[in-house]
Design a protein around this motif. Structure first.
Motif, mmCIF file in Angstrom:
data_model
loop_
_atom_site.group_PDB
_atom_site.id
_atom_site.type_symbol
_atom_site.label_atom_id
_atom_site.label_comp_id
_atom_site.label_asym_id
_atom_site.label_seq_id
_atom_site.Cartn_x
_atom_site.Cartn_y
_atom_site.Cartn_z
ATOM 1 N N UNK A 81 22.118 -12.289 69.638
ATOM 2 C CA UNK A 81 21.108 -11.518 70.266
ATOM 3 C C UNK A 81 20.560 -10.657 69.401
ATOM 4 N N UNK A 82 19.167 -9.993 69.914
ATOM 5 C CA UNK A 82 18.732 -9.138 68.999
ATOM 6 C C UNK A 82 19.575 -7.722 69.049
ATOM 7 N N UNK A 83 19.337 -6.979 67.936
ATOM 8 C CA UNK A 83 20.137 -5.616 67.867
ATOM 9 C C UNK A 83 19.595 -4.725 68.982
ATOM 10 N N UNK A 84 18.547 -4.810 69.461
ATOM 11 C CA UNK A 84 18.208 -3.790 70.419
ATOM 12 C C UNK A 84 17.004 -4.716 71.179
ATOM 13 N N UNK A 94 13.722 -13.319 64.511
ATOM 14 C CA UNK A 94 15.056 -12.535 64.941
ATOM 15 C C UNK A 94 15.816 -12.284 63.842
ATOM 16 N N UNK A 95 16.471 -11.166 63.850
ATOM 17 C CA UNK A 95 17.186 -10.821 62.594
ATOM 18 C C UNK A 95 18.311 -11.790 62.155
ATOM 19 N N UNK A 109 10.940 -14.010 56.543
ATOM 20 C CA UNK A 109 11.227 -12.642 56.193
ATOM 21 C C UNK A 109 10.628 -11.866 57.169
ATOM 22 N N UNK A 110 10.840 -10.473 57.085
ATOM 23 C CA UNK A 110 10.156 -9.389 57.716
ATOM 24 C C UNK A 110 9.882 -8.310 56.984
ATOM 25 N N UNK A 111 8.833 -7.722 56.927
ATOM 26 C CA UNK A 111 8.379 -6.504 55.939
ATOM 27 C C UNK A 111 8.247 -5.521 57.160
ATOM 28 N N UNK A 112 9.152 -4.517 56.968
ATOM 29 C CA UNK A 112 9.262 -3.198 57.794
ATOM 30 C C UNK A 112 9.480 -1.852 56.914
ATOM 31 N N UNK A 113 8.734 -0.845 57.307
ATOM 32 C CA UNK A 113 9.225 0.493 56.539
ATOM 33 C C UNK A 113 10.661 0.459 56.442
ATOM 34 N N UNK A 114 11.313 0.793 55.374
ATOM 35 C CA UNK A 114 10.620 0.500 53.960
ATOM 36 C C UNK A 114 11.473 -0.582 53.450
ATOM 37 N N UNK A 117 28.578 -0.084 64.816
ATOM 38 C CA UNK A 117 27.480 -0.022 65.564
ATOM 39 C C UNK A 117 26.293 -0.692 64.844
ATOM 40 N N UNK A 118 25.638 -1.779 65.942
ATOM 41 C CA UNK A 118 24.524 -2.500 65.232
ATOM 42 C C UNK A 118 23.221 -2.468 66.125
ATOM 43 N N UNK A 119 22.979 -1.405 66.424
ATOM 44 C CA UNK A 119 21.630 -1.339 67.224
ATOM 45 C C UNK A 119 20.631 -0.812 66.488
ATOM 46 N N UNK A 120 20.737 -1.022 65.062
ATOM 47 C CA UNK A 120 19.324 -0.701 64.263
ATOM 48 C C UNK A 120 18.943 -1.930 63.926
ATOM 49 N N UNK A 121 17.634 -2.080 64.328
ATOM 50 C CA UNK A 121 16.869 -3.267 64.153
ATOM 51 C C UNK A 121 16.500 -3.635 62.671
ATOM 52 N N UNK A 122 17.104 -4.942 62.650
ATOM 53 C CA UNK A 122 17.022 -5.755 61.131
ATOM 54 C C UNK A 122 18.007 -4.786 60.183
ATOM 55 N N UNK A 123 19.167 -4.313 60.859
ATOM 56 C CA UNK A 123 20.147 -3.900 60.061
ATOM 57 C C UNK A 123 19.652 -2.838 58.868
ATOM 58 N N UNK A 124 18.732 -2.084 59.061
ATOM 59 C CA UNK A 124 18.184 -1.236 58.286
ATOM 60 C C UNK A 124 19.252 -0.154 57.871
#
Lengths: 171, 269
Positions: B33-36, A55-56, A73-78, B203-210
């Protein structure tokens, strides 16, 4: 069967080169403690962000039950998440990393941390970072258009600096 | 026998205890909770594959156009727009946003209230209808796009861990698998609003805070310039429409310019 003398020399030379290269690789792997990962653990990549471990909010450095440090850790594009990691020098660290999408790899310069991250599996590496400083972490498996830009940073610091960085992060 | 200096021993003990306490404190952070909640399982993808665009059009005509306009753009003047252009949008992206609104993972008063009235299947119908429409017209001139914005969009900035926008959003801003939204022709004011919300963490529904991470690395000027860059990409649609008009009005002109290549819409199989 007749084998020409010149051909025989080339056959021997070819085999000798192959054996020498295997020897060099084995010696290098033993000397640098490089070995294939032994941990086989599966996970659903599509629901990775909903899992407890990946989880984040659970990513980053944690203390395991035996007192050693674990990095999740998580690897995800990019990118690798978290983007910046701070770890103490000369301290055993377990790194657990999973892919949220496609095949990735992670290599950290100046260390023996180098593993493939296969979707559906958790890659686990146990290592100790010996050299202080900022080390780049690269993706070394082509993963898409942004592959060239998939890199993060590992900051190896003294234990005092590590404690200070954690306190700063808590504020 | 080796003698251990008391001061050194105390120093090491204090350091070890400090390390243990700090890490323990760090790891006891509150679990959020998770972002989405959106997961692209085959069942979820089949919602899009089996969607009914005709039903989507009915819902859009009677409902969505009030804010998103009859041509998929905002009904407000350009400078006041705060709703996104939806024409040509990635259908998976629209569906994800609707589900996030339903789950309150993305918060916006009007949309949170509106999406309660539609089912997830209807949202997929709407998404497919919008996706089938042409990308929006350009609202900014290509000649005014800055070199810095083009570089950021195409090359990113490795020193700040900023990947190129094109890496995920497509080389023509057309979006990408699975739910990466199209940016081509997007309203610049909405683009700025979205990026500012990511920057501020609203706004925080981007998974892993990308996107939150990327937005925080960018300056206000860079966001403004990127907004103009993507608003300008829609300009190719102007040319496309002009060419289509020429074709429908009469025989092909001898010196007719070649039609620009339309971006391929993302598909997720």
């Amino acid at each position: 069967m007749h084998v020409d003398a010149t051909e025989k020399k080339w056959v021997i030379l070819s085999f000798a080169m192959a054996i020498a290269m295997m020897g060099i690789l084995t010696a290098y792997a033993l000397n640098k403690n490089i070995h294939p990962p032994s941990n086989v653990e599966i996970i659903d990549s599509t629901t990775l962000h909903l899992s407890d471990e990946f989880n984040e909010d659970n990513l980053g450095i944690k203390q395991a039950e035996d007192g050693s440090l674990t990095i999740t850790m998580v690897a995800a594009r990019y990118g690798f998440f978290p983007h910046n990691m701070t770890v103490p020098v000369d301290t055993p660290v377990k790194i657990r990393i999973a892919s949220a999408d496609v095949l990735h790899g992670i290599h950290t310069a100046n260390t023996n941390f180098n593993t493939m991250i296969v979707p559906g599996y958790i890659s686990e590496v146990n290592t100790t970072f010996r050299i202080k400083g900022k080390h780049p972490m690269f993706c070394n498996e082509y993963c898409g258009l942004g592959h060239d830009y998939m890199w993060s940073q590992l900051n190896v610091v003294s234990q005092e600096e590590f404690i200070a960085s954690l306190k700063k992060g808590d504020e | 026998m080796m003698q251990i200096k008391p001061i050194k021993m105390i120093k090491h003990t204090v350091l070890a205890l400090g390390l243990f306490a700090s890490v323990s404190l760090y790891t006891t952070s509150v679990y959020a909770a998770p972002s989405s909640n959106v997961v692209w399982t085959s069942e979820m993808r089949s919602l899009i594959k089996n969607a009914d665009a005709a039903n989507g059009k009915k819902i859009v005509d009677g409902f969505c156009v009030r804010c998103h306009g009859v041509d998929g753009s905002d009904i407000e003047p350009i400078e006041e727009e705060d709703t996104p252009y939806l024409f040509g949008q990635n259908p998976y992206s629209i569906l994800k946003q609707v589900i996030d609104f339903k789950d309150k993972k993305r918060k916006e008063r009007t949309m949170t209230a509106n999406v309660r009235k539609i089912t997830t299947e209807e949202a997929a119908d709407i998404a497919v209808y919008y996706a089938a429409q042409p990308l929006p017209m350009a609202t900014f001139k290509t000649s005014q796009v800055t070199a810095a914005a083009k570089k950021l969009a195409e090359k990113g900035d490795g020193t700040r861990f900023v990947p190129p926008c094109a890496g995920c959003h497509g080389q023509n801003g057309e979006g990408s698998i699975v739910d990466v939204p199209a940016l081509a022709g997007q309203s610049s004011s909405y683009f700025k609003l979205a990026m500012t919300e990511y920057q501020d963490g609203e706004r925080e529904n981007d998974i892993y805070s990308r996107m939150r991470f990327i937005a925080k690395q960018l300056t206000e000027q860079e966001i403004n310039e990127l907004a103009d860059y993507y608003a300008a990409i829609g300009e190719y649609n102007v040319k496309m429409k002009a060419l289509e008009k020429e074709e429908s009005d009469g025989p092909e002109a001898p010196d007719k310019p070649k039609a620009p290549k339309a971006p391929t819409k993302p598909t997720a199989d």
